[in-house]
Design a protein around this motif. Structure first.
Motif, short mmCIF file in Angstrom:
data_model
loop_
_atom_site.label_atom_id
_atom_site.label_comp_id
_atom_site.label_asym_id
_atom_site.label_seq_id
_atom_site.Cartn_x
_atom_site.Cartn_y
_atom_site.Cartn_z
N GLU A 75 0.81 -1.22 0.00
CA GLU A 75 0.00 0.00 0.00
C GLU A 75 0.84 1.27 0.00
O GLU A 75 0.33 2.37 -0.22
CB GLU A 75 -0.95 0.02 1.22
CG GLU A 75 -2.12 -0.94 1.13
CD GLU A 75 -1.70 -2.40 1.28
OE1 GLU A 75 -0.76 -2.66 2.07
OE2 GLU A 75 -2.28 -3.26 0.59
N LYS A 76 2.14 1.14 0.29
CA LYS A 76 2.97 2.34 0.42
C LYS A 76 4.31 2.15 -0.27
O LYS A 76 4.88 1.06 -0.26
CB LYS A 76 3.18 2.66 1.90
CG LYS A 76 3.81 4.00 2.17
CD LYS A 76 3.48 4.49 3.57
CE LYS A 76 2.00 4.82 3.71
NZ LYS A 76 1.68 5.48 4.99
N ASP A 80 8.40 6.86 0.53
CA ASP A 80 7.30 7.55 1.22
C ASP A 80 7.26 7.13 2.69
O ASP A 80 7.08 7.97 3.58
CB ASP A 80 5.96 7.22 0.56
CG ASP A 80 5.79 7.91 -0.78
OD1 ASP A 80 6.50 8.89 -1.04
OD2 ASP A 80 4.95 7.45 -1.59
N LEU A 81 7.44 5.83 2.94
CA LEU A 81 7.41 5.34 4.31
C LEU A 81 8.63 5.83 5.09
O LEU A 81 8.53 6.20 6.28
CB LEU A 81 7.35 3.81 4.33
CG LEU A 81 7.22 3.15 5.71
CD1 LEU A 81 6.02 3.69 6.48
CD2 LEU A 81 7.11 1.63 5.56
N GLU A 84 7.94 9.37 5.97
CA GLU A 84 6.89 9.41 6.99
C GLU A 84 7.46 9.11 8.37
O GLU A 84 7.10 9.77 9.36
CB GLU A 84 5.81 8.39 6.63
CG GLU A 84 4.63 8.35 7.58
CD GLU A 84 3.63 7.27 7.18
OE1 GLU A 84 3.29 6.44 8.06
OE2 GLU A 84 3.21 7.27 6.01
#
Length: 356
Positions: A75-76, A80-81, A84
């Motif tokens: 999902e990611k 991006d993770l 984050e």
């Protein structure tokens, strides 16, 4: 952990980020966390030590490291993770190894992260150049495996065996003795091919009287060995013997002087000047040696370009060579533990030409 904290403090960093995408930086990942997988992001700081990876490695993380696992799912996206997690822990000034990531990855990180990146490449290189007692033991074991495998491989040598066949059997024996794999592409260069310093094993048959340069190493628990010896099927020529002895003498002269505090340039010059005196200066083109550890080529280097002092408990190769185009080549290489009062040679194989 001690090394990471030192780097944090020296640069007043909030965190350190280590990116490893399909083995782009497995050495630093393994050095700092113990994790040996091919894909991860490590975030370390005061009170924070997390590792981000996908489902291939979730169970492996639990076995190899005490870092907190952050699961990457479909999902990611990975970066991006990573961004984050940096935002979640309030990171503003983050250390990163610029020499271990692509320009594309760095540009993406800069766009996603609202903070500052500081290049810590040199700090990591320095930290890895000084070996712990466990690292030294792993390298000693890698040396032992390589040596024993070489002895066993010599037992099957006969005229007409190809360089590739010798290489394949040598690597097979290393695995039987506990190596994870060969440390690098094994060099087996016979006769005229010996004048190629990086003559990877070919289909060439090994003939009687030809000197054969074998440069090989074992990969054990993440650490490497790197050795070179010469063998011959039957008696070599007098010229081969003469050149071989010059190389051995050059190596021994350098090893006898190695100690922490000397520069790589000083040590290189000892062997190089001797070879020049013997009339073969133009036949020794590469540096005298390099550091080994999690990688085959690390700091510190034994070369005319390294004017930095060697640290205590670094491990280097010492490998002078003479290469005579269209005739043959000779190289002898050992692995040496640098100490304040001298050095310990970790390899024990005879430096003589092995006659089979």
């Amino acid at each position: 952990m001690k090394n990471l904290h030192m780097i944090l403090d020296e640069h007043s960093l909030d965190n350190i980020l280590i990116i490893n995408i399909e083995n782009s930086n497995s050495p630093s990942t393994r050095f700092f966390s113990g994790f040996s997988g091919s894909f991860s992001g490590i975030i370390f700081g005061k009170g924070v030590q997390m590792i981000i990876t996908d489902s291939r490695y979730w169970e492996q993380v639990k076995l190899e490291t005490n870092f907190d696992l952050v699961k990457l799912t479909k999902e990611k996206k990975f970066l991006d993770l990573v961004s984050e997690m940096l935002e979640k822990i309030g990171a503003k000034k983050v250390g990163i190894e610029k020499n271990r990531i692509s320009a594309s990855i760095f540009e993406q990180l800069q766009k996603k992260f609202n903070g500052t990146f500081v290049d810590i490449s040199k700090d990591v290189i320095k930290a890895r150049s000084i070996k712990s007692s466990q690292e030294i033991e792993n390298i000693k074991k890698a040396v032992y495996i390589a040596e024993e495998a070489f002895k066993k491989t010599l037992e099957i040598v006969k005229p007409g065996i190809t360089e590739k066949e010798f290489s394949a059997y040598l690597e097979y024996q290393m695995k039987l003795l506990g190596a994870e794999k060969a440390a690098f592409d094994t060099i087996v260069a016979s006769g005229w091919r010996g004048a190629l310093p990086h003559g990877i094993a070919s289909d060439k048959e090994i003939n009687k009287g030809e000197p054969v340069v074998v440069d090989w190493g074992a990969f054990y628990k993440g650490y490497v060995s790197d050795l070179t010896r010469v063998f011959c099927i039957g008696e070599p020529s007098e010229k081969v013997k003469e050149v071989h002895q010059i190389v051995v003498n050059a190596q021994e002269k350098a090893i006898s002087k190695i100690k922490a505090g000397m520069t790589g340039k000083e040590i290189d010059s000892i062997a190089r000047n001797y070879i020049i005196e013997k009339g073969f200066g133009n036949n020794f083109g590469h540096s005298l040696g390099h550091g080994i550890g999690l990688e085959v080529h690390e700091e510190p280097g034994l070369s005319i370009n390294n004017e930095h002092p060697l640290p205590h408990n670094s491990i280097v190769t010492v490998e002078p060579g003479i290469y005579i185009s269209n005739e043959f080549g000779i190289r002898i290489e050992d692995n040496v533990l640098v100490k304040n009062d001298g050095c310990d040679v970790l390899s024990s194989l005879s430096k003589d030409i092995f006659i089979v």
